[in-house]
Enzyme design. Structure first.
Site, PDB file in Angstrom:
ATOM      1  N   VAL A   1       0.829  -1.199   0.000  1.00  0.00           N
ATOM      2  CA  VAL A   1       0.000   0.000   0.000  1.00  0.00           C
ATOM      3  C   VAL A   1       0.869   1.257   0.000  1.00  0.00           C
ATOM      4  O   VAL A   1       1.765   1.416   0.842  1.00  0.00           O
ATOM      5  CB  VAL A   1      -0.946   0.026   1.219  1.00  0.00           C
ATOM      6  CG1 VAL A   1      -1.957   1.164   1.076  1.00  0.00           C
ATOM      7  CG2 VAL A   1      -1.674  -1.316   1.370  1.00  0.00           C
ATOM      8  N   ASP A   2       0.588   2.140  -0.936  1.00  0.00           N
ATOM      9  CA  ASP A   2       1.259   3.431  -1.005  1.00  0.00           C
ATOM     10  C   ASP A   2       0.852   4.286   0.195  1.00  0.00           C
ATOM     11  O   ASP A   2      -0.191   4.032   0.822  1.00  0.00           O
ATOM     12  CB  ASP A   2       0.865   4.110  -2.324  1.00  0.00           C
ATOM     13  CG  ASP A   2       1.478   5.481  -2.485  1.00  0.00           C
ATOM     14  OD1 ASP A   2       2.693   5.620  -2.253  1.00  0.00           O
ATOM     15  OD2 ASP A   2       0.739   6.429  -2.840  1.00  0.00           O
TER      16      ASP A   2
END
Length: 214
Positions: free
Chosen positions: A8-9
């Site tokens: 996840v960014d």
């Protein structure tokens, strides 16, 4: 059915960090004695590595100096000028606890600040590891950060269905180059057009929508 892993960014996916980042850029350009670009241009700097963005205006050692000045403000104030997007904590908690998915943060933000932010917002307990960029910019491209996680943090990657979740084309391109699925989110700093052109496997309006992906 294979178990799922989500990379996840951070900026534009977990947190809305625009105020702190834009203020840090304003500070850096002023301190470096260079006319600050327009807000529209500065917004395009959210996502790519800092060294790449400053490289458009500086050369050689001045690039590293600009990054260091940026981080002066960011360390003291900018990293706290953030908001966690609606539905993020709910989604991350569900993926970790109910779905038993493994979660990693994969960000081009420098590693030190990324770890501090995830801890400060209380989400560190859900992630296996936070992986960010190096301070000198030698390890900052999303494709390399994803590759590092796949090579060093996940055993037997073929046994999992792996997704990169992010808001910009850099997340999608990084996922595609590493042969994993990608999920583009529409509420961040990128555009739907860029996400589609980059070849996102899925596009969702809000993070909770990824819970519906089978």
């Amino acid at each position: 059915m294979k178990e799922k892993i989500f990379l996840v960014d951070l900026d534009g996916t977990i947190i809305n960090s625009s105020r702190g980042i834009l203020n840090s850029f304003d500070y850096a350009f002023e301190k470096m004695g260079v006319l600050t670009p327009s807000k529209e241009i500065l917004k395009s700097f959210i996502g790519p590595p800092l060294h790449d963005s400053f490289g458009l205006y500086f050369e050689g050692k001045d690039i590293q100096k600009a990054v260091e000045v940026f981080r002066e403000y960011y360390s003291e104030k900018g990293m706290f000028e953030i908001e966690v997007y609606e539905g993020v904590e709910e989604t991350i908690k569900t993926l970790s606890e109910s779905c038993k998915c493994k979660l990693f943060v994969a960000t081009s933000k420098d590693d030190k600040h990324a770890k501090e932010i995830i801890k400060n917002i209380g989400l560190d307990k859900y992630f296996e590891k936070v992986v960010g960029s190096s301070a000198d910019g030698t390890f900052s491209e999303k494709v390399d950060i994803i590759r590092y996680i796949l090579d060093n943090e996940i055993e037997n990657t073929d046994e999992y269905e792996i997704f990169m979740v992010g808001d910009t084309k850099f997340d999608i391109i990084g996922a595609n180059k590493n042969g994993i699925n990608s999920i583009g989110v529409l509420y961040g700093f990128g555009s739907e057009e860029d996400l589609r052109e980059a070849g996102a496997t899925y596009i969702v309006e809000k993070l909770t929508d990824i819970l519906e992906i089978k």
